[in-house]
Design an enzyme around this catalytic site. Structure first.
Site, PDB file in Angstrom:
ATOM      1  N   ARG A  47       7.710  39.221  58.155  1.00 28.40           N
ATOM      2  CA  ARG A  47       8.770  40.162  57.764  1.00 28.40           C
ATOM      3  C   ARG A  47       8.400  41.583  58.199  1.00 28.40           C
ATOM      4  NH1 ARG A  47       8.596  42.177  52.820  1.00 28.40           N
ATOM      5  NH2 ARG A  47       8.182  40.228  51.766  1.00 28.40           N
ATOM      6  N   TYR A  99      34.078  51.500  64.118  1.00 29.62           N
ATOM      7  CA  TYR A  99      33.941  50.071  63.834  1.00 29.62           C
ATOM      8  C   TYR A  99      34.240  49.848  62.350  1.00 29.62           C
ATOM      9  CZ  TYR A  99      31.901  45.477  63.220  1.00 29.62           C
ATOM     10  OH  TYR A  99      31.720  44.152  62.904  1.00 29.62           O
ATOM     11  N   ASP A 171      26.180  55.226  67.777  1.00 23.19           N
ATOM     12  CA  ASP A 171      26.349  53.790  67.967  1.00 23.19           C
ATOM     13  C   ASP A 171      26.675  53.576  69.442  1.00 23.19           C
ATOM     14  OD1 ASP A 171      27.218  51.144  68.122  1.00 23.19           O
ATOM     15  OD2 ASP A 171      28.051  51.154  66.088  1.00 23.19           O
ATOM     16  N   LYS A 196      26.242  42.098  70.703  1.00 15.52           N
ATOM     17  CA  LYS A 196      27.289  42.299  71.694  1.00 15.52           C
ATOM     18  C   LYS A 196      26.704  42.251  73.117  1.00 15.52           C
ATOM     19  CE  LYS A 196      29.732  42.755  67.954  1.00 15.52           C
ATOM     20  NZ  LYS A 196      30.020  44.051  67.365  1.00 15.52           N
TER      21      LYS A 196
HETATM   22  C1  LIG Z   1      29.855  44.586  66.142  1.00 11.33           C
HETATM   23  C2  LIG Z   1      29.570  46.005  65.944  1.00 11.33           C
HETATM   24  C3  LIG Z   1      28.759  46.436  64.881  1.00 11.33           C
HETATM   25  C4  LIG Z   1      28.193  45.483  63.856  1.00 11.33           C
HETATM   26  O1  LIG Z   1      27.288  44.554  64.402  1.00 11.33           O
HETATM   27  P1  LIG Z   1      27.036  43.101  63.755  1.00 11.33           P
HETATM   28  O2  LIG Z   1      25.944  42.545  64.593  1.00 11.33           O
HETATM   29  O3  LIG Z   1      28.323  42.359  63.803  1.00 11.33           O
HETATM   30  O4  LIG Z   1      26.581  43.333  62.341  1.00 11.33           O
HETATM   31  C5  LIG Z   1      28.509  47.798  64.769  1.00 11.33           C
HETATM   32  N1  LIG Z   1      29.022  48.686  65.642  1.00 11.33           N
HETATM   33  C6  LIG Z   1      29.818  48.302  66.668  1.00 11.33           C
HETATM   34  C7  LIG Z   1      30.366  49.348  67.582  1.00 11.33           C
HETATM   35  C8  LIG Z   1      30.117  46.963  66.857  1.00 11.33           C
HETATM   36  O5  LIG Z   1      30.911  46.597  67.879  1.00 11.33           O
END
Ligand SMILES: *Cc1c(COP(=O)(O)O)cnc(C)c1O
Length: 375
Positions: A47, A99, A171, A196
């Protein structure tokens, strides 16, 4: 080094003992302590750290030009952990196009822990300056944003955050380190949903924070404590999959981005399309800033508003064959979604908006599919 070289070599070395070129997956949760109380490779309990996570974190730090990186079990775990590094009562400024998971997290979960938030239109830096309070600890950016691909000026907003003694986090999930380097523009933290583009194959959930500060800095130590004690960590196999996806990241993102640009041009000229949101279009309000702060493309994501309204938008989404109606993005397959339905109550997405994640199919086939669906 160029990103193609970094992605091929970062976090990889020939394995001691076996000579394997591909890293092993170390499933051990615990590691032997030596007579002096230390650990041969620095890992004590998985962890806190483990070899696969360490390799992924090292690679992500290099790709973003950061000094340290922390990997998490999802993008949301990374964002939650970032917010948990601040004290109760801290104020965070977020963009109003954002998001939806992040918006819900700060409102439905973190507000109960004393986090205070303001949402502003960050396309005008003056709105952010006005929202600053004495309690502001973080200016949080998402550029290009979800789902309207709004563009904010990272360098200008980082400067405003720093003047107020706050941090700036970006982000960078949609742009990826192939197209945008927020740390070089003055940001302190880069956030990724590695689910993603970094994963890229719609088969692994993950998140990461990359820091400009050294691993020994107070921010890095705080975040490592949240990561290790909060425990929202990725499995060794998840880390292995993400590292395996990295070498193809620049090829995938550039191809997806080039196809998205062609699709945006096609849609903009189509009589049944009211509006296209893509920062690569000269008509986009954020085009000049995007052209300055992104390199090599504007990304594989775009959205558009169908003329006629929600029924026509849903009909288009139901008529395409190559685009699958599904949420998420950044995979090899193209996706389409009616964002207002996916976000549900409280959505700010226009009701005739469809969002596309452009995959690796030939762009002519994707355009032909959209043409028949819009026709
Ligand atoms: C999908 C996404 C998230 C969240 O990510 P998860 O892996 O689904 O928790 C955060 N920011 C953006 C811009 C995203 O496209």
């Amino acid at each position: 080094m160029h990103i193609e070289t970094l992605v091929t070599h970062a976090g990889r070395e020939v394995e001691q003992g076996t000579g394997a070129l591909t890293p092993s997956i170390t499933l051990a949760t615990t590691f032997e302590r030596n007579a002096e109380g230390g650990y041969a490779d620095g890992h004590s309990y998985s962890r806190m750290s483990n070899p696969n996570r360490a390799a992924l974190e090292s690679a992500l730090a290099q790709l973003e030009g950061g000094a340290a990186a922390l990997a998490f079990a999802s993008g949301m775990a990374a964002i939650t952990s970032l917010m948990m590094a601040f004290e109760s009562g801290a104020h965070v400024i977020l963009p109003d196009d954002l998001y939806t998971g992040t918006r819900r997290l700060v409102g439905e979960v973190l507000a109960r822990w004393g986090l205070t938030v303001s949402f502003t239109d960050q396309t005008d830096p003056e709105n952010v300056r006005t929202a600053i309070t004495t309690q502001t600890r973080l200016v949080y950016l998402e550029t290009p944003s979800n789902p309207r691909l709004m563009v904010s000026d990272i360098a200008a907003l980082a400067a405003i955050a720093h003047e107020a003694g706050a941090l700036c986090a970006v982000d960078n999930t949609w742009a990826t380190p192939v197209l945008q380097h927020p740390l070089a523009l003055g940001a302190d933290v880069v956030i990724h949903a590695t689910t993603k583009y970094i994963g890229g194959h719609s088969d692994v959930l993950g998140g990461a924070l990359v820091l400009r500060d050294a691993p020994e800095s107070p921010l890095a130590e705080k975040l490592r404590t949240v990561q290790g004690l909060g425990g929202a960590v990725p499995s060794p196999f998840d880390c292995w999959l993400l590292l395996r996806s990295l070498p193809t990241l620049p090829l995938r993102v550039r191809a997806q981005s080039a196809s998205a640009a062609l699709i945006a041009d096609f849609l903009e000229a189509h009589p049944h399309v009211e509006r296209v949101h893509y920062p690569g279009l000269a008509s986009h309000a954020g085009h000049c800033i995007a052209a300055r702060q992104m390199t090599g493309g504007f990304g594989g994501m775009l959205s558009f508003e169908v003329a006629g309204g929600v029924a026509q938008a849903l009909a288009v989404a139901n008529r395409v064959h190559l685009f699958t109606q599904a949420t998420s993005l950044g995979g090899v397959e193209s996706l389409i979604e009616h964002r207002a339905s996916v976000e549900g109550a409280g959505t700010r997405a226009p009701e005739n908006l469809l969002r596309l994640s452009v995959g690796l199919e030939h762009p002519d086939d994707l355009i032909a599919d959209l043409a028949q669906a819009l026709g």
